[in-house]
Design a protein around this motif. Structure first.
Motif, PDB file in Angstrom:
ATOM      1  N   TRP A   1       0.803  -3.551  30.493  1.00  0.00           N
ATOM      2  CA  TRP A   1       2.188  -3.798  30.106  1.00  0.00           C
ATOM      3  C   TRP A   1       2.504  -5.290  30.155  1.00  0.00           C
ATOM      4  N   LEU A   2       1.985  -5.965  31.178  1.00  0.00           N
ATOM      5  CA  LEU A   2       2.175  -7.412  31.264  1.00  0.00           C
ATOM      6  C   LEU A   2       1.550  -8.124  30.073  1.00  0.00           C
ATOM      7  N   GLU A   3       0.317  -7.769  29.751  1.00  0.00           N
ATOM      8  CA  GLU A   3      -0.393  -8.417  28.641  1.00  0.00           C
ATOM      9  C   GLU A   3       0.254  -8.112  27.289  1.00  0.00           C
ATOM     10  N   THR A   4       0.661  -6.862  27.099  1.00  0.00           N
ATOM     11  CA  THR A   4       1.146  -6.418  25.788  1.00  0.00           C
ATOM     12  C   THR A   4       2.557  -6.890  25.499  1.00  0.00           C
ATOM     13  N   TYR A   5       3.423  -6.816  26.496  1.00  0.00           N
ATOM     14  CA  TYR A   5       4.845  -7.079  26.262  1.00  0.00           C
ATOM     15  C   TYR A   5       5.386  -8.296  27.020  1.00  0.00           C
ATOM     16  N   THR A   6       5.112  -8.346  28.325  1.00  0.00           N
ATOM     17  CA  THR A   6       5.824  -9.310  29.170  1.00  0.00           C
ATOM     18  C   THR A   6       5.480 -10.754  28.849  1.00  0.00           C
ATOM     19  N   PHE A   7       4.213 -11.079  28.817  1.00  0.00           N
ATOM     20  CA  PHE A   7       3.830 -12.473  28.621  1.00  0.00           C
ATOM     21  C   PHE A   7       4.309 -13.025  27.274  1.00  0.00           C
ATOM     22  N   PRO A   8       4.154 -12.294  26.158  1.00  0.00           N
ATOM     23  CA  PRO A   8       4.681 -12.832  24.894  1.00  0.00           C
ATOM     24  C   PRO A   8       6.189 -13.068  24.916  1.00  0.00           C
ATOM     25  N   VAL A   9       6.948 -12.148  25.529  1.00  0.00           N
ATOM     26  CA  VAL A   9       8.403 -12.314  25.584  1.00  0.00           C
ATOM     27  C   VAL A   9       8.772 -13.520  26.444  1.00  0.00           C
ATOM     28  N   GLU A  10       8.111 -13.677  27.582  1.00  0.00           N
ATOM     29  CA  GLU A  10       8.473 -14.771  28.486  1.00  0.00           C
ATOM     30  C   GLU A  10       8.144 -16.146  27.905  1.00  0.00           C
ATOM     31  N   SER A  11       7.240 -16.192  26.945  1.00  0.00           N
ATOM     32  CA  SER A  11       6.907 -17.483  26.331  1.00  0.00           C
ATOM     33  C   SER A  11       8.109 -18.105  25.625  1.00  0.00           C
ATOM     34  N   LYS A  12       9.086 -17.295  25.226  1.00  0.00           N
ATOM     35  CA  LYS A  12      10.261 -17.798  24.509  1.00  0.00           C
ATOM     36  C   LYS A  12      11.149 -18.670  25.391  1.00  0.00           C
ATOM     37  N   PHE A  13      10.966 -18.592  26.717  1.00  0.00           N
ATOM     38  CA  PHE A  13      11.889 -19.268  27.624  1.00  0.00           C
ATOM     39  C   PHE A  13      11.532 -20.718  27.867  1.00  0.00           C
ATOM     40  N   ALA A  14      10.568 -21.227  27.082  1.00  0.00           N
ATOM     41  CA  ALA A  14      10.379 -22.675  27.027  1.00  0.00           C
ATOM     42  C   ALA A  14      11.599 -23.345  26.392  1.00  0.00           C
ATOM     43  N   ASP A  15      12.365 -22.577  25.625  1.00  0.00           N
ATOM     44  CA  ASP A  15      13.579 -23.055  24.956  1.00  0.00           C
ATOM     45  C   ASP A  15      14.768 -22.786  25.879  1.00  0.00           C
ATOM     46  N   GLU A  16      15.342 -23.827  26.453  1.00  0.00           N
ATOM     47  CA  GLU A  16      16.433 -23.643  27.400  1.00  0.00           C
ATOM     48  C   GLU A  16      17.660 -23.009  26.761  1.00  0.00           C
ATOM     49  N   ALA A  17      17.933 -23.343  25.500  1.00  0.00           N
ATOM     50  CA  ALA A  17      19.085 -22.744  24.818  1.00  0.00           C
ATOM     51  C   ALA A  17      18.900 -21.235  24.693  1.00  0.00           C
ATOM     52  N   TYR A  18      17.674 -20.820  24.385  1.00  0.00           N
ATOM     53  CA  TYR A  18      17.390 -19.391  24.309  1.00  0.00           C
ATOM     54  C   TYR A  18      17.553 -18.753  25.692  1.00  0.00           C
ATOM     55  N   GLY A  19      17.096 -19.457  26.733  1.00  0.00           N
ATOM     56  CA  GLY A  19      17.255 -18.949  28.089  1.00  0.00           C
ATOM     57  C   GLY A  19      18.713 -18.733  28.451  1.00  0.00           C
ATOM     58  N   ARG A  20      19.573 -19.659  28.057  1.00  0.00           N
ATOM     59  CA  ARG A  20      20.998 -19.500  28.363  1.00  0.00           C
ATOM     60  C   ARG A  20      21.597 -18.321  27.609  1.00  0.00           C
ATOM     61  N   GLU A  21      21.148 -18.111  26.388  1.00  0.00           N
ATOM     62  CA  GLU A  21      21.643 -16.970  25.616  1.00  0.00           C
ATOM     63  C   GLU A  21      21.295 -15.646  26.307  1.00  0.00           C
ATOM     64  N   ILE A  22      20.045 -15.527  26.751  1.00  0.00           N
ATOM     65  CA  ILE A  22      19.627 -14.290  27.408  1.00  0.00           C
ATOM     66  C   ILE A  22      20.237 -14.188  28.800  1.00  0.00           C
ATOM     67  N   ALA A  23      20.335 -15.306  29.518  1.00  0.00           N
ATOM     68  CA  ALA A  23      20.956 -15.285  30.845  1.00  0.00           C
ATOM     69  C   ALA A  23      22.403 -14.824  30.771  1.00  0.00           C
ATOM     70  N   ALA A  24      23.124 -15.272  29.756  1.00  0.00           N
ATOM     71  CA  ALA A  24      24.516 -14.862  29.598  1.00  0.00           C
ATOM     72  C   ALA A  24      24.612 -13.353  29.371  1.00  0.00           C
ATOM     73  N   ARG A  25      23.762 -12.842  28.515  1.00  0.00           N
ATOM     74  CA  ARG A  25      23.764 -11.395  28.262  1.00  0.00           C
ATOM     75  C   ARG A  25      23.380 -10.629  29.520  1.00  0.00           C
ATOM     76  N   PHE A  26      22.358 -11.115  30.206  1.00  0.00           N
ATOM     77  CA  PHE A  26      21.874 -10.479  31.426  1.00  0.00           C
ATOM     78  C   PHE A  26      22.977 -10.420  32.490  1.00  0.00           C
ATOM     79  N   LEU A  27      23.640 -11.538  32.751  1.00  0.00           N
ATOM     80  CA  LEU A  27      24.663 -11.586  33.789  1.00  0.00           C
ATOM     81  C   LEU A  27      25.876 -10.747  33.416  1.00  0.00           C
ATOM     82  N   ASP A  28      26.249 -10.768  32.155  1.00  0.00           N
ATOM     83  CA  ASP A  28      27.367  -9.924  31.723  1.00  0.00           C
ATOM     84  C   ASP A  28      27.024  -8.444  31.890  1.00  0.00           C
ATOM     85  N   GLU A  29      25.761  -8.101  31.653  1.00  0.00           N
ATOM     86  CA  GLU A  29      25.329  -6.717  31.828  1.00  0.00           C
ATOM     87  C   GLU A  29      25.342  -6.322  33.298  1.00  0.00           C
ATOM     88  N   LEU A  30      24.932  -7.222  34.182  1.00  0.00           N
ATOM     89  CA  LEU A  30      25.025  -6.935  35.604  1.00  0.00           C
ATOM     90  C   LEU A  30      26.467  -6.646  36.008  1.00  0.00           C
TER      91      LEU A  30
END
Length: 434
Positions: free
Chosen positions: A95-124
């Protein structure tokens, strides 16, 4: 002048673990008032005792069919995996190899990280969770993005950059030295700022060299008060892998222990496949386990021995483990926790379950003096659970004979629809009808 608020309704909170203190572990008021002052709890007691003490003219907001409880505490969750919840059909390592690592590679982009962090925190917040212990990605900017969004919401959050220098794709690996430098920089930038705290975060033993684990231990020594957050004994194949990678360790936990990673602020996710020596060492070191029932079931990892941890005095909290877990809802996660124990021939009563999701989580995070309860002085993070959230829930709770039955129905049938309101430091941060 102090900012004051008063909320009236059913009130429930914990002062100890029901497993050790029985009925004296909780406080329940069928008609209670929460008196909030400057973002903290001033008093929580029966309405007849609190109302005469309130300042003249202070409005009292009434919740007629709600249960007011402390905000939920999620002791293990991955914000970069938000977009891959419900990825199909693999066990942990695949599961890590197939899904997790490719998705986490996107977080080199800080703007993308803030977009997902905002959604994540609002969901919490939509699910009543007000504190979480959170994995970032290997990128320092993923932690900057997360803390920036959490700070704007005044949340008490703990997070850290993943440390991972081997057995992972090259595009996600750091080095032992760079992970130390980056973590040090992030600690000095964020730890203790407002309600934010840092966690030194090696992903898990197989993806860290001995040198990197030792650097993690060095950070804990250099910055007393930071956390250690990693995975432990989630999956049998993972445990076999650790045995091969760390031949000088007596067992999985010992690989961390030799690097100096066990302490009162060390939180290990899962802890399913542990020997007695490991359980005893967790207890004596004051370390905690984040029990993640939904992801354990989803990934077929195994059944957590809650009673065994209790016997060894190990602090236990509940984690949704998004994205191995399948719901941000702590209530849905507690439903899975009950099923895990039922499969083991054990029972998880609803008082203990709700304790684990509130004060138990605060204890696991060494924060019981600040969050997880309505004792005077605690930070006013709380939720209103609507017992009439759906027609069927209203029907079902009306059949209940006592609080035990009501809580078990909530723990079994409840989800995000039950969360009417979430408060952070006394201010409404989520409102269902907004």
């Amino acid at each position: 002048m102090a900012e004051q608020k008063a909320l009236r309704g059913q009130i429930l909170y914990f002062v100890d673990d029901p497993a050790t203190s029985g009925e004296s572990a909780w406080r329940y008021h069928t008609d209670g008032v929460l008196w909030l002052e400057d973002g903290r709890i001033r008093l929580a007691d029966d309405a007849g005792k609190v109302l005469p003490q309130l300042p003249a003219g202070l409005d009292v907001e009434v919740f007629k069919h709600h249960l007011l409880i402390p905000g939920f505490i999620d002791t293990h969750v991955h914000y970069p995996q938000t977009e891959m919840v419900a990825a199909y059909g693999e066990r942990l390592l695949e599961w890590l190899e197939t899904y997790t690592f490719p998705v986490e590679s996107k977080f080199a982009d800080e703007a993308y990280g803030r977009e997902i962090a905002a959604r994540f925190l609002d969901e919490l917040l939509r699910n009543g969770t007000t504190t979480a212990l959170v994995f970032g990605s290997v990128h320092p900017q993923s932690v900057d993005a997360f803390f920036t969004e959490a700070q704007q919401r005044r949340l008490r959050m703990i997070a850290g950059k993943v440390m991972m220098d081997r057995n992972a794709p090259d595009y996600l690996c750091d080095t032992a030295e760079s992970s130390y430098r980056d973590s040090k920089m992030l600690i000095e930038r964020w730890h203790g700022v407002d309600r934010l705290q840092y966690a030194v975060t090696p992903r898990f033993a197989p993806t860290s060299s001995d040198a990197q684990l030792n650097y993690a231990g060095q950070l804990l020594k250099e910055y007393p008060g930071v956390y250690l957050h990693t995975h432990l004994a989630e999956n049998p194949e993972e445990c076999d892998w650790v045995n091969a990678l760390f031949p000088d360790s007596e067992h999985y936990l010992d690989a961390y222990d030799q690097a100096g990673l066990l302490s009162r602020r060390s939180v290990f996710a899962h802890g399913i496949h542990l020997c007695d020596d490991s359980c005893e060492r967790l207890g004596t070191s004051g370390s905690a386990i984040a029990h993640c029932p939904s992801s354990n079931l989803f990934l077929g990892s195994g059944l957590f021995e809650l009673d065994r941890m209790t016997e060894h005095g190990v602090h236990v909290g509940i984690g949704t483990d998004i994205g191995g877990g399948t719901s941000f809802s702590m209530l849905q996660t507690l439903a899975d926790a009950y099923k895990v124990q039922a499969l083991r021939g054990q029972k998880l009563d609803p008082f203990r379950a709700l304790y684990l999701a509130t004060l138990g989580g605060a204890r696991a995070l060494d924060l019981e003096d600040r969050i997880g309860s309505f004792r005077p002085g605690c930070e006013a993070d709380l939720v209103a659970l609507d017992l009439h959230a759906t027609p069927f829930l209203q029907f079902r709770t009306q059949q209940c004979q006592n609080l035990f039955e009501v809580l078990f129905v909530l723990n079994t049938l409840g989800d995000d629809r039950v969360i009417d309101r979430t408060w952070v430091m006394g201010d409404v941060a989520y409102r269902r009808d907004a």
